[in-house]
Every structure is written in C-alpha cells, then in structure tokens.
Enzyme design. Structure first.
Site, mmCIF file in Angstrom:
data_model
loop_
_atom_site.group_PDB
_atom_site.id
_atom_site.type_symbol
_atom_site.label_atom_id
_atom_site.label_comp_id
_atom_site.label_asym_id
_atom_site.label_seq_id
_atom_site.Cartn_x
_atom_site.Cartn_y
_atom_site.Cartn_z
ATOM 1 N N LYS A 243 0.701 -1.118 -0.706
ATOM 2 C CA LYS A 243 -0.085 0.071 -0.306
ATOM 3 C C LYS A 243 0.941 1.367 -0.429
ATOM 4 O O LYS A 243 0.467 2.224 -0.485
ATOM 5 C CB LYS A 243 -1.205 -0.201 1.126
ATOM 6 C CG LYS A 243 -1.715 -0.502 1.088
ATOM 7 C CD LYS A 243 -3.153 0.302 1.982
ATOM 8 C CE LYS A 243 -4.282 -0.989 1.733
ATOM 9 N NZ LYS A 243 -5.576 -1.310 2.804
ATOM 10 N N ARG A 244 1.868 1.455 0.609
ATOM 11 C CA ARG A 244 2.959 1.876 0.835
ATOM 12 C C ARG A 244 3.426 2.830 -0.777
ATOM 13 O O ARG A 244 3.256 3.660 -0.699
ATOM 14 C CB ARG A 244 4.319 1.948 1.994
ATOM 15 C CG ARG A 244 3.889 3.079 3.009
ATOM 16 C CD ARG A 244 5.286 3.016 3.474
ATOM 17 N NE ARG A 244 6.440 1.977 2.969
ATOM 18 C CZ ARG A 244 6.724 1.002 3.190
ATOM 19 N NH1 ARG A 244 6.232 1.156 4.767
ATOM 20 N NH2 ARG A 244 7.543 0.370 3.199
#
Ligand code: GLU
Length: 469
Positions: A243-244
């Site tokens: 996600k990052r």
C-alpha cells in the site's frame, strides 16, 4: 476483432494492477474494433461486498473505460452454470464424488508423507470395467470434472510463450461443491466462452489456473481463447507492491489529485513500451498498444514518473477541465475574472491537483499570518518605507492589469532605488501571500489587481508582519 474482458472479484477496491490489466484489455479490444466487457466475479458470497462493486464501477467511470455490454454478475448466472454442470454429468465428462472430508484429509496426509503433490486419486472416477464404491448415506457429493490422465495440456501464451503442463499436474478438480455452488475455475471458463472471449488478458498469478480452465473448455467443446498473462507490478526494490508503494485504491489516486489520463499513461508503460516514448494520449495508446509486446518480466512502480506525467497532463489539459476537476477537491475559483491567468500560472508548477489547489489558495486567500523565517530574513528596517513608495507607484498606475505592464513600472523602481530583486519581491510576496514561496510578483499583482495588492501590503505593514513589536 478481439473480445476481451476484465473480471474483478469484488473482495476489495480496484487497485492499479487490476486497472492496468483492464486498460490493456480495453486497448486491445478497441484497437481491433472489438468489445471490452466487464464481469463481476461475485460467486463467493462471504467475501463479496456491494461497496466493493460500487467502488470498482466508480473507478471505471472515473478513468472512462465503459463496458461494451451490460455488466455481467456471476451471482446472477447460477442457472447457466448448473446447465453446463448437468451437461458434463450427462455426457460422462464429470461425475459425483462421495469422498468425505476425513477421507480427503487422510489421502492428502498420505501423499504429503510420500512427498507427492496432493491430488485427488480418482476413487469415484467412473472407468470402463471399474466398480465404484457403494454410495454412502451421509455424504453429499461434490462434482468433479474428468481431467486427462495422460499427455500434456499446452497453449501458447501471448506473453510467456509456449506453455506445457503435464496432465498429472491437473487432477479431477471439483467443479461444483456439495451445496451445488460452482467453483472458480469452472465459472471463469464457462463465462469466458459464453461471453465470446477471443483474448483473455490477466495477471500472471492466474497462469496456474489456465490448464484447469482448458480442461473445462475441452470438456464442454468450447474454443479456447488466446491467453496473455501479464507479469506483476513490483515496488522499486523488486518486491511485491505494498500500500505504501502505491498498491492502493484507484480512487485514492483521484483523491490525491491525479488525472486519469496520467494514471493510464503511467500504467500503459508499466509492462509495455514503444521505443522510449513516455507520453501517450489515449489515441496513441489505441494505435500503438499490442499485447504481444507486453514485457516478459515484472515492472517497477515509479512514483516520480507518475508525478511527472501528472504534471504534464495538468499543464496540457484545458483550464476549463482543471477548474471542473478542482471542484472535487473543494476548490472553486468563484467569480474571479482572472481565472485563466490564475490557472495558467499555477498549473506550471503543480504535480497534482492538490498542489494546484494549494497554489491557487496561496494567491487568492488573504494571508492570516506571515512566515516567520521569511520575515526575519527579508523585512528590514527600511522595508516598510520601500513598500510604501512602491504602493504609491502602483496606486498611480491603477489601470495596469497584465504582468508585463506591472513589470514595466517595477523594474525602473528597482533601479532608481538601487535595490536587488529579492529586497523588493520577497517583502511583496510575504505581504500578498504570507510566505516567500510564490510565483512571480508581477503575476500575483496582476491577478489580485492593484486595489487588493495595496490592501494586502497595507495590512501586512499595519500588523508589522506579525513581528510583535
Ligand atoms: N476474478 C479474478 C481476480 O480478480 C480474475 C479472473 C480472471 O481474470 O480470469 O483476480
């Protein structure tokens, strides 16, 4: 003419890997004057979620890739699946298996202890001359398909090349559970065939499903589409995208101020190229894209590239479009007669619509405080006198309203007073915007108009730039 599809399972939002697959499928269909179809794979009720379906459809609307047919929902096609399961049973290409959970577990444990790949052993597979076990009362049967027991399952993948699986890699897998629910590989194959797919483009995490699906195609006498299994998008260090790194909801890109054109352009290049060309309009993508040229290796997500592309599209779309898109970010340039000038100026430096919004607010909003560091550095003892003289000058030139005119009166002022540019410009920037980080003073004055400029400078002076003395 290619008929393609995108078939998300609505277990979460649409992420960029999915969007890239959809884009490739869409481009290939459109390029060949074919059709692009959306199918929602929602047979797994427990994990499906209506919000996820809505979010996926919303993302497709945002990027502008509509389905050419009414969207198919697998959950509404159970009758169709049942019909084909019955057909396979009738024709002897599938059979009922009464093995209990315990028996299956024991079989698996035995195979594992023998270092064999766990696979169904064919206990209930009907064969000529074979006597099947007695049907137990307590077990609801599953339906298994008869997979080939010898030879190979082969196909040519448009990305990976010749693929060959030994028949013993595919067992008689379950196509309908004991409650009658059809299983994943069965419904995908049935749907792809019935929806007329000529080309199936999907992530290469599905490569291992393909031999099973080919077994279904063959058992039902369906033609087999061409497969293109697309390598993953990794993060810059070659690991699974988290996600990052950007593996987020496509709509999050909208919220972060990306234009769909930039996102699609970014995605088309992640896994496909045309020489070293980086910028592709939709028309160019449609002319140039060919799934046969999809890269064989995984691609790396590159945030800088995405920002760079977004900045490019922000500079190049119309101001009308920008003004409209900015509304989503709660930014409206109300009744300002210099809307074009503001957008022309601010879009030159914005990587995202959020940055554009900030740049616009920076000019249009009356400053509520003055940047301490800038004040210390640029507001000297004689600054106020200088600003007062400058105010007088522009007051005498109230009719001026374009940047070059402001420049024409400001430059001689700087010379006559023996000033260096920052000596005048930074105090003006601080007075007008509260900080030193702003575009050209001539542009800001032209946008605000002489009256507003004078007012802001007078206010800054009267507040002594928040210096507190
Ligand atoms: N529903 C599958 C997924 O979301 C895709 C199936 C396919 O493309 O064949 O991963």
């Amino acid at each position: 003419m290619a008929i393609t599809r995108f078939a998300p399972s609505p277990t979460g939002y649409l992420h960029i890997g999915g969007l890239r697959t959809a884009l490739y499928s869409y481009l290939w269909a459109k390029k060949t004057n074919g059709e692009f179809k959306l199918r929602i794979e929602d047979t797994d009720n427990a994990r499906n979620n209506e919000d996820a379906v809505r979010a996926i459809l919303e993302a497709f609307e945002w990027v502008g890739m509509p389905s050419d047919c009414e969207i198919e929902y697998q959950s509404k096609r159970f009758d169709i699946y049942k019909k084909y399961i019955d057909k396979l049973l009738e024709e002897g290409n599938a059979y009922k298996c009464y093995m209990s959970r315990e028996e299956l577990d024991a079989l698996r444990a035995k195979q594992e202890s023998n270092k064999e790949t766990p696979r169904y052993d064919g206990t209930w597979r009907p064969e000529d001359g074979k006597t099947l076990p007695a049907i137990p009362d307590s077990v609801e049967p599953v339906i298994r398909i008869k997979a080939p027991t010898t030879g190979t399952i082969e196909f040519t993948d448009g990305v990976k090349g010749a693929m060959r699986f030994d028949a013993n890699q595919v067992d008689d897998f379950v196509i309908a559970r004991s409650n009658g629910a059809p299983t994943y590989n069965f419904v995908v194959a049935v749907d792809d065939a019935l929806m007329g797919m000529t080309d199936v483009l999907r992530g290469d995490d599905h490569l291992s499903n393909t031999p099973k699906q080919i077994v279904v195609y063959n058992a039902l006498g369906f033609g087999i589409p061409k497969f293109f299994h697309i390598p993953m998008i990794n993060n810059p260090s070659g690991k699974k995208l988290s996600k990052r790194d950007g593996a987020m909801d496509v709509m999050e890109y909208k919220r972060l101020g990306f234009l769909p054109e930039a996102l699609l352009n970014f995605l088309v290049r992640l896994g496909w190229s045309n020489g070293d060309q980086e910028i592709f309009s939709m028309d160019e993508m449609l002319t140039l894209f060919d799934p046969n040229n999809i890269n064989k290796s995984a691609s790396a997500y590159n945030e800088e590239k995405l920002l760079w592309l977004n900045a490019h599209y922000i500079k190049n779309v119309s101001n009308e479009r920008l003004a409209n898109d900015l509304k989503f970010h709660d930014c409206e340039i109300h009744g300002h007669d210099k809307k074009e000038m503001i957008l022309d100026l601010c879009k030159e430096r914005a990587n995202t619509l959020l940055e554009l919004k900030d740049a616009i607010s920076n000019i249009l909003d009356i400053p509520t405080s003055y940047d301490n560091k800038g004040v210390k550095k640029f507001i000297k003892e004689d600054t106020v006198d200088m600003l007062n003289s400058y105010c007088k000058l522009i007051e005498q030139n109230k009719e001026l309203h374009i940047p070059v005119d402001i420049e024409a009166i400001t430059k001689p002022f700087i010379e006559e007073n023996g000033l260096k540019f920052p000596q005048l410009f930074q105090p003006i920037r601080i007075s007008l915007t509260g900080g030193t980080n702003a575009p050209s003073v001539y542009d800001i004055i032209a946008i605000l108009g002489v009256e507003e400029t004078l007012q802001r400078i007078e206010t800054a002076i009267s507040k002594n730039f928040d210096k507190g003395d």
